[in-house]
Write a protein that holds these residues in place. Sequence first.
Motif, short mmCIF file in Angstrom:
data_model
loop_
_atom_site.label_atom_id
_atom_site.label_comp_id
_atom_site.label_asym_id
_atom_site.label_seq_id
_atom_site.Cartn_x
_atom_site.Cartn_y
_atom_site.Cartn_z
N UNK A 53 -2.53 -25.77 1.31
CA UNK A 53 -3.57 -25.66 2.34
C UNK A 53 -4.93 -25.94 1.73
N UNK A 54 -5.18 -25.39 0.53
CA UNK A 54 -6.44 -25.64 -0.16
C UNK A 54 -6.62 -27.13 -0.45
N UNK A 55 -5.57 -27.77 -0.96
CA UNK A 55 -5.63 -29.20 -1.28
C UNK A 55 -5.90 -30.02 -0.02
N UNK A 56 -5.23 -29.67 1.06
CA UNK A 56 -5.42 -30.39 2.31
C UNK A 56 -6.87 -30.26 2.79
N UNK A 57 -7.41 -29.05 2.78
CA UNK A 57 -8.80 -28.85 3.21
C UNK A 57 -9.77 -29.58 2.28
N UNK A 58 -9.45 -29.61 1.00
CA UNK A 58 -10.33 -30.28 0.04
C UNK A 58 -10.35 -31.79 0.29
N UNK A 85 -9.98 -45.56 5.17
CA UNK A 85 -8.59 -45.71 5.62
C UNK A 85 -7.65 -44.66 5.01
N UNK A 86 -7.88 -44.34 3.73
CA UNK A 86 -7.04 -43.31 3.12
C UNK A 86 -7.21 -41.98 3.82
N UNK A 87 -8.44 -41.62 4.15
CA UNK A 87 -8.73 -40.34 4.81
C UNK A 87 -8.02 -40.26 6.16
N UNK A 88 -8.10 -41.34 6.96
CA UNK A 88 -7.43 -41.34 8.26
C UNK A 88 -5.91 -41.28 8.08
N UNK A 89 -5.41 -42.02 7.10
CA UNK A 89 -3.97 -42.02 6.86
C UNK A 89 -3.51 -40.61 6.45
N UNK A 90 -4.25 -39.97 5.56
CA UNK A 90 -3.88 -38.63 5.12
C UNK A 90 -3.91 -37.63 6.27
#
Length: 114
Positions: free
Chosen positions: A5-10, A21-26
């Motif tokens: 969860x921390x990694x995802x929020x980071x 594009x990476x941000x939207x894909x993630x």
Amino acid sequence: MNFPVFLNKWIIGFKPIKYTPFWWWYRLISHQGFRFDDYGIWGEFWSSLNGGWLDMNYVHKFEEFWGKGSYPPETIYLPAEDFDALVERLELPSEATMESVKRLMNRKAPWDNE
């Protein structure tokens, strides 16, 4: 807070990669319960894709209004003559509708400037 969860929020909050594009894909593949920009919760989005959640909600709302055990609605049986008369009436176009469609189809298209 656990590490995933921390990694995802980071990753989602990391400004140098935001809106790339990476941000939207993630954000698309993360499947976490974070909000998208339109404030829709991802979990509700994925669980409603197949329509099953919506059907269950419909049954709940139907029974909430009509009472417990009222779903599915009562089946109405018609004699063959009445059914044929109903189908015939449903297939007849409404005069008001036909006039409005005729008016619409006779109008000039917006892209025709001649």
